[in-house]
Motif scaffolding. Sequence first.
Motif, PDB file in Angstrom:
ATOM      1  N   PHE A 196       0.881  -1.166   0.000  1.00 32.28           N
ATOM      2  CA  PHE A 196       0.000   0.000   0.000  1.00 32.28           C
ATOM      3  C   PHE A 196       0.919   1.216   0.000  1.00 32.28           C
ATOM      4  CE2 PHE A 196      -3.314  -2.773   2.235  1.00 32.28           C
ATOM      5  CZ  PHE A 196      -3.936  -3.079   1.041  1.00 32.28           C
ATOM      6  N   PHE A 197       1.419   1.553  -1.188  1.00 32.82           N
ATOM      7  CA  PHE A 197       2.442   2.587  -1.354  1.00 32.82           C
ATOM      8  C   PHE A 197       2.241   3.266  -2.700  1.00 32.82           C
ATOM      9  CE2 PHE A 197       6.394   3.690  -3.533  1.00 32.82           C
ATOM     10  CZ  PHE A 197       6.933   4.618  -2.654  1.00 32.82           C
ATOM     11  N   ASN A 198       2.513   4.566  -2.745  1.00 29.93           N
ATOM     12  CA  ASN A 198       2.503   5.245  -4.041  1.00 29.93           C
ATOM     13  C   ASN A 198       2.987   6.684  -3.905  1.00 29.93           C
ATOM     14  OD1 ASN A 198       1.981   5.527  -6.882  1.00 29.93           O
ATOM     15  ND2 ASN A 198       0.314   4.052  -6.630  1.00 29.93           N
ATOM     16  N   ALA A 199       3.235   7.314  -5.061  1.00 28.50           N
ATOM     17  CA  ALA A 199       3.488   8.748  -5.122  1.00 28.50           C
ATOM     18  C   ALA A 199       2.142   9.462  -5.129  1.00 28.50           C
ATOM     19  CB  ALA A 199       4.266   9.096  -6.390  1.00 28.50           C
ATOM     20  N   VAL A 200       2.042  10.568  -4.388  1.00 32.73           N
ATOM     21  CA  VAL A 200       0.776  11.295  -4.334  1.00 32.73           C
ATOM     22  C   VAL A 200       0.923  12.756  -4.744  1.00 32.73           C
ATOM     23  CG1 VAL A 200      -0.251   9.779  -2.611  1.00 32.73           C
ATOM     24  CG2 VAL A 200       1.051  11.771  -1.854  1.00 32.73           C
ATOM     25  N   SER A 201       2.146  13.214  -4.999  1.00 35.28           N
ATOM     26  CA  SER A 201       2.366  14.591  -5.441  1.00 35.28           C
ATOM     27  C   SER A 201       3.705  14.677  -6.148  1.00 35.28           C
ATOM     28  CB  SER A 201       2.348  15.548  -4.238  1.00 35.28           C
ATOM     29  OG  SER A 201       2.749  16.863  -4.615  1.00 35.28           O
ATOM     30  N   SER A 202       3.761  15.547  -7.179  1.00 31.17           N
ATOM     31  CA  SER A 202       5.025  15.746  -7.889  1.00 31.17           C
ATOM     32  C   SER A 202       5.714  17.049  -7.516  1.00 31.17           C
ATOM     33  CB  SER A 202       4.800  15.689  -9.406  1.00 31.17           C
ATOM     34  OG  SER A 202       3.928  16.718  -9.821  1.00 31.17           O
ATOM     35  N   ARG A 203       4.965  18.054  -7.074  1.00 26.68           N
ATOM     36  CA  ARG A 203       5.575  19.338  -6.694  1.00 26.68           C
ATOM     37  C   ARG A 203       4.955  19.835  -5.402  1.00 26.68           C
ATOM     38  NH1 ARG A 203       5.708  22.531 -12.552  1.00 26.68           N
ATOM     39  NH2 ARG A 203       7.044  21.023 -13.614  1.00 26.68           N
ATOM     40  N   PRO A 204       5.564  19.550  -4.274  1.00 22.38           N
ATOM     41  CA  PRO A 204       6.802  18.784  -4.100  1.00 22.38           C
ATOM     42  C   PRO A 204       6.558  17.284  -4.245  1.00 22.38           C
ATOM     43  CG  PRO A 204       5.909  19.330  -1.954  1.00 22.38           C
ATOM     44  CD  PRO A 204       5.025  20.007  -2.969  1.00 22.38           C
ATOM     45  N   ASN A 205       7.658  16.531  -4.358  1.00 20.05           N
ATOM     46  CA  ASN A 205       7.545  15.069  -4.417  1.00 20.05           C
ATOM     47  C   ASN A 205       7.092  14.546  -3.056  1.00 20.05           C
ATOM     48  OD1 ASN A 205      10.650  14.795  -6.326  1.00 20.05           O
ATOM     49  ND2 ASN A 205       8.607  15.289  -7.024  1.00 20.05           N
ATOM     50  N   ILE A 206       5.944  13.862  -3.035  1.00 21.09           N
ATOM     51  CA  ILE A 206       5.416  13.298  -1.797  1.00 21.09           C
ATOM     52  C   ILE A 206       5.012  11.849  -2.058  1.00 21.09           C
ATOM     53  CG2 ILE A 206       3.561  13.404  -0.068  1.00 21.09           C
ATOM     54  CD1 ILE A 206       3.439  16.417  -0.534  1.00 21.09           C
ATOM     55  N   VAL A 207       5.369  10.975  -1.136  1.00 16.29           N
ATOM     56  CA  VAL A 207       4.973   9.565  -1.218  1.00 16.29           C
ATOM     57  C   VAL A 207       4.194   9.186   0.039  1.00 16.29           C
ATOM     58  CG1 VAL A 207       6.891   8.862  -2.697  1.00 16.29           C
ATOM     59  CG2 VAL A 207       7.161   8.778  -0.209  1.00 16.29           C
ATOM     60  N   MET A 208       3.454   8.099  -0.054  1.00 13.90           N
ATOM     61  CA  MET A 208       2.724   7.593   1.096  1.00 13.90           C
ATOM     62  C   MET A 208       2.836   6.080   1.148  1.00 13.90           C
ATOM     63  SD  MET A 208      -0.009   5.635   0.011  1.00 13.90           S
ATOM     64  CE  MET A 208      -1.020   5.664   1.477  1.00 13.90           C
ATOM     65  N   PHE A 209       2.762   5.554   2.379  1.00 13.80           N
ATOM     66  CA  PHE A 209       2.546   4.126   2.528  1.00 13.80           C
ATOM     67  C   PHE A 209       1.610   3.917   3.707  1.00 13.80           C
ATOM     68  CE2 PHE A 209       6.095   4.636   5.495  1.00 13.80           C
ATOM     69  CZ  PHE A 209       5.846   3.714   6.511  1.00 13.80           C
ATOM     70  N   SER A 210       0.935   2.787   3.697  1.00 13.42           N
ATOM     71  CA  SER A 210      -0.020   2.479   4.746  1.00 13.42           C
ATOM     72  C   SER A 210       0.325   1.133   5.357  1.00 13.42           C
ATOM     73  CB  SER A 210      -1.440   2.458   4.177  1.00 13.42           C
ATOM     74  OG  SER A 210      -2.382   2.168   5.190  1.00 13.42           O
ATOM     75  N   SER A 211       0.308   1.090   6.683  1.00 13.87           N
ATOM     76  CA  SER A 211       0.670  -0.113   7.429  1.00 13.87           C
ATOM     77  C   SER A 211      -0.558  -0.706   8.097  1.00 13.87           C
ATOM     78  CB  SER A 211       1.718   0.239   8.496  1.00 13.87           C
ATOM     79  OG  SER A 211       2.038  -0.887   9.286  1.00 13.87           O
ATOM     80  N   GLU A 212      -0.760  -2.006   7.898  1.00 11.89           N
ATOM     81  CA  GLU A 212      -1.832  -2.711   8.595  1.00 11.89           C
ATOM     82  C   GLU A 212      -1.267  -3.143   9.949  1.00 11.89           C
ATOM     83  OE1 GLU A 212      -3.242  -5.689   5.743  1.00 11.89           O
ATOM     84  OE2 GLU A 212      -4.632  -4.160   5.012  1.00 11.89           O
ATOM     85  N   ASN A 213      -1.720  -2.484  10.995  1.00  9.42           N
ATOM     86  CA  ASN A 213      -1.196  -2.538  12.358  1.00  9.42           C
ATOM     87  C   ASN A 213       0.024  -1.600  12.447  1.00  9.42           C
ATOM     88  OD1 ASN A 213      -3.124  -4.493  13.304  1.00  9.42           O
ATOM     89  ND2 ASN A 213      -1.932  -6.036  12.184  1.00  9.42           N
ATOM     90  N   LYS A 214       0.276  -1.117  13.636  1.00  5.87           N
ATOM     91  CA  LYS A 214       1.352  -0.137  13.829  1.00  5.87           C
ATOM     92  C   LYS A 214       2.666  -0.876  14.004  1.00  5.87           C
ATOM     93  CE  LYS A 214       2.235   4.271  16.070  1.00  5.87           C
ATOM     94  NZ  LYS A 214       1.775   5.230  17.106  1.00  5.87           N
ATOM     95  N   LYS A 215       3.313  -1.146  12.878  1.00  3.01           N
ATOM     96  CA  LYS A 215       4.541  -1.935  12.876  1.00  3.01           C
ATOM     97  C   LYS A 215       5.747  -1.052  13.191  1.00  3.01           C
ATOM     98  CE  LYS A 215       2.430  -5.202   9.687  1.00  3.01           C
ATOM     99  NZ  LYS A 215       2.368  -5.725   8.330  1.00  3.01           N
ATOM    100  N   ASP A 216       6.927  -1.702  13.268  1.00  5.90           N
ATOM    101  CA  ASP A 216       8.132  -0.980  13.679  1.00  5.90           C
ATOM    102  C   ASP A 216       8.451   0.201  12.767  1.00  5.90           C
ATOM    103  OD1 ASP A 216       8.428  -2.706  15.758  1.00  5.90           O
ATOM    104  OD2 ASP A 216      10.118  -3.819  14.913  1.00  5.90           O
ATOM    105  N   ALA A 217       8.209   0.059  11.460  1.00  2.00           N
ATOM    106  CA  ALA A 217       8.523   1.158  10.545  1.00  2.00           C
ATOM    107  C   ALA A 217       7.773   2.418  10.946  1.00  2.00           C
ATOM    108  CB  ALA A 217       8.185   0.776   9.102  1.00  2.00           C
ATOM    109  N   VAL A 218       6.493   2.290  11.222  1.00  2.00           N
ATOM    110  CA  VAL A 218       5.688   3.452  11.600  1.00  2.00           C
ATOM    111  C   VAL A 218       6.154   4.003  12.942  1.00  2.00           C
ATOM    112  CG1 VAL A 218       3.363   4.295  12.088  1.00  2.00           C
ATOM    113  CG2 VAL A 218       3.717   2.583  10.303  1.00  2.00           C
TER     114      VAL A 218
END
Length: 202
Positions: free
Chosen positions: A45-67
């Motif tokens: 669950f990841f993607n680019a959501v803006s080009s100016r500025p460059n913004i990306v998002m990801f979504s975690s199912e449960n609050k894992k270590d990365a988050v």
Amino acid sequence: MIYSSALNDHGLPHDPFKAIVTPRPIGWITAMSAKGEINLSPYSFFNAVSSRPNIVMFSSENKKDAVAFIEETREFTCSLATKALAMQMNMTSAPLPRGENEYVHAGLEMAESKFVRPPRVAASPAALECKLLSIQQLVDLDGNEIPRWMVLGQVVGVFMDDAYIRDGRFDTAGANPIARCGYADYAEVDSLFSIQRPPGAG
């Protein structure tokens, strides 16, 4: 067939949702805790959501270590997952104890980032260095909080292996990235086709 996603009354052995929303880019996210612990994990669950500025998002199912780590240090990197690195990428999805380094588990080398503290995957042909914009816990239609967290990050640095810069462009097909499909399936990008947008379409 049509079914209620709330009831999941499709009668199939597996939920087809992820097989329909496909292919999904893989955010191979490296995060660092305030103690300096490293976490490397793939998110489909990841993607680019803006080009100016460059913004990306990801979504975690449960609050894992990365988050949790990004919440602490407000930085992360996203390395391009490729066909050559598919097995190692999959190994980094293992539920290791907190603080155990997935780079070591998967036999991957870390490369130092330039603008953020978390490293990137050294063997990956491209990586994005990001600073946290927000972490949001998602809610459903009834306003109930669900155990899903969306992370938005602004890209502050971009690494590209010079071997994949050809004729002034990043050679996407040459890098051979992979994407997540449904079930245990993946897709790979090894060829491209082009379509010119209508005038004024952006």
